[in-house]
Design a protein around this motif. Structure first.
Motif, mmCIF file in Angstrom:
data_model
loop_
_atom_site.group_PDB
_atom_site.id
_atom_site.type_symbol
_atom_site.label_atom_id
_atom_site.label_comp_id
_atom_site.label_asym_id
_atom_site.label_seq_id
_atom_site.Cartn_x
_atom_site.Cartn_y
_atom_site.Cartn_z
ATOM 1 N N GLY A 1 36.954 42.455 38.339
ATOM 2 C CA GLY A 1 36.375 43.614 37.674
ATOM 3 C C GLY A 1 36.592 44.899 38.435
ATOM 4 N N ALA A 2 36.748 44.801 39.759
ATOM 5 C CA ALA A 2 36.940 45.991 40.579
ATOM 6 C C ALA A 2 38.370 46.508 40.529
ATOM 7 C CB ALA A 2 36.560 45.694 42.031
ATOM 8 N N ASP A 3 39.287 45.717 39.956
ATOM 9 C CA ASP A 3 40.697 46.104 39.943
ATOM 10 C C ASP A 3 41.322 45.654 38.627
ATOM 11 O OD1 ASP A 3 43.357 46.618 40.333
ATOM 12 O OD2 ASP A 3 43.481 45.682 42.304
ATOM 13 N N PRO A 4 41.507 46.561 37.672
ATOM 14 C CA PRO A 4 42.055 46.162 36.369
ATOM 15 C C PRO A 4 43.474 45.632 36.443
ATOM 16 C CG PRO A 4 41.922 48.559 36.565
ATOM 17 C CD PRO A 4 41.182 47.997 37.733
ATOM 18 N N ASP A 5 44.174 45.867 37.549
ATOM 19 C CA ASP A 5 45.524 45.342 37.705
ATOM 20 C C ASP A 5 45.560 44.028 38.465
ATOM 21 O OD1 ASP A 5 46.825 47.350 36.322
ATOM 22 O OD2 ASP A 5 47.047 48.623 38.087
ATOM 23 N N PHE B 1 33.495 30.133 30.012
ATOM 24 C CA PHE B 1 33.966 31.189 30.895
ATOM 25 C C PHE B 1 32.787 31.960 31.475
ATOM 26 C CE2 PHE B 1 33.916 32.852 26.554
ATOM 27 C CZ PHE B 1 33.193 34.035 26.692
ATOM 28 N N GLU B 2 33.090 32.738 32.497
ATOM 29 C CA GLU B 2 32.099 33.578 33.158
ATOM 30 C C GLU B 2 32.598 35.006 33.174
ATOM 31 O OE1 GLU B 2 28.311 33.789 34.866
ATOM 32 O OE2 GLU B 2 29.351 31.909 34.385
ATOM 33 N N THR B 3 31.703 35.947 32.887
ATOM 34 C CA THR B 3 32.024 37.365 32.976
ATOM 35 C C THR B 3 30.957 38.057 33.819
ATOM 36 O OG1 THR B 3 30.726 38.119 31.077
ATOM 37 C CG2 THR B 3 32.933 37.252 30.614
ATOM 38 N N ALA B 4 31.157 39.339 34.058
ATOM 39 C CA ALA B 4 30.151 40.101 34.798
ATOM 40 C C ALA B 4 28.826 40.155 34.051
ATOM 41 C CB ALA B 4 30.667 41.516 35.059
#
Length: 330
Positions: A20-24, A178-181
């Motif tokens: 999540g901290a880096d979209p790339d 799945f897991e997300t923020a």
């Protein structure tokens, strides 16, 4: 290859936070598909988040009588697991039909679901491809398409999904966890892959930044009598030109339950719902099996160089169901 950073995740929440901290950034499991695409310049992540150390590598029975398969279980371990072989033999056969032993020992279950198409136009960055560069076109429609889709395609993309494993999972109503923020979620595999439409670059319904944690299979007594058969252009390591995952229960000469999914015919594993309707309650026999295949393939729209797939898949369905019916009588 673009230079990239590397971080090793120590827990699921930390892995999701790193992505999540880096979209790339990209998650790295076995890397058997992602690294190849990085070498070709198709994927250019700025950072890889290694998830192989996460506690997602177990296969366990569920309280309901199904199986829960961790996302970092290797394909090799999945195919060898005694409960997979006993309860869902078509799944074990599908995994063994894919890749080589060395690759199966590296590739992960979660990564297998997310692998990208092997269409030559997609993997060649010098050529246009709507899946790689939206709006650039699909040269396969008028070009090389002998192993491309005959079902569910569009003028924007005619590539097929390469997974063998996902075909069997589709037949047995698997669910992706799945897991997300924002917390945990799940998707039935039937809705996991998106239709091609005019957005072929959007391949799954996973939320952005989601990490697949497990796949669950519900109890399915019919799956004990199941089989996966794959046709390919050479007998060794090769992708399918057509495949079938099927399960069948026959009692007193009548089909009581049938599961059927097709591979290498669409951009996603193709659940043969129309064929299942024809089969259920009908007399078991080649005539019924052919009618079921015809009902499913009535929607096929082959291209000039892949019309053979319609007959290939029809014959494959009849052969696999005939074999299963014979085995069910023993």
């Amino acid at each position: 290859m673009r230079e990239f950073g590397y971080r090793r995740a120590t827990d699921v929440a930390g892995a999701v936070a790193l992505l999540g901290a880096d979209p790339d950034a990209r998650f790295l499991g076995g890397g058997t598909n992602l690294v190849d695409l990085m070498k070709a310049g198709v994927e250019r992540p700025a950072r890889l988040v290694d998830i192989r150390g996460l506690p997602l590598d177990r296969i366990e029975s569920t309280p309901e009588g199904g199986l829960r398969i961790g996302a970092t279980v290797t394909n090799g371990d999945l195919a060898a697991h005694p409960e997979v072989r006993r309860r869902y033999p078509a799944l074990a056969q599908a995994v063994l039909a894919g890749a080589s032993g060395q690759l199966r020992n590296m590739a992960t279950v979660g990564g297998n679901l997310l692998q990208r198409t092997r269409c030559g136009y997609f993997t060649d960055v010098t050529r246009p491809c709507n899946k790689r560069v939206p709006g650039s076109g699909c040269p396969a429609v008028a070009g090389e398409h002998h192993n491309h889709a005959i079902l569910g395609a569009s003028g924007h993309c005619v590539a097929v999904h390469p997974s063998d494993m996902a075909v069997a999972l589709t037949a047995f109503d698997a669910t992706v966890h799945f897991e997300t923020a924002d917390g945990a979620g799940e998707l039935p595999l039937a809705g996991f892959y998106l239709p091609v439409g005019d957005t072929p670059h959007r391949e799954t319904a996973l939320p952005p930044g989601a990490l697949i944690t497990a796949i669950t299979l519900p109890p399915a007594p019919v799956a004990v009598n199941s089989r996966y058969r794959k046709v390919r252009e050479r007998a060794s390591y090769a992708f399918a030109i057509g495949s079938v995952a099927a399960a069948l229960e026959v009692r007193d000469g009548v089909v009581r339950e049938a599961r059927l999914a097709l591979g290498a015919v669409a951009s996603r594993p193709w659940r043969a719902v129309a064929a299942e309707r024809v089969l259920t309650g009908a007399p078991a026999g080649p005539g019924t099996y052919a009618a079921a295949a015809d009902a499913e393939l009535a929607a096929a729209r082959p291209l000039p160089h892949n019309t053979y797939k319609r007959d290939l898949v029809r014959n494959l369905v009849v052969a696999v169901l005939t074999q299963l019916a014979e085995e069910d009588r023993r």
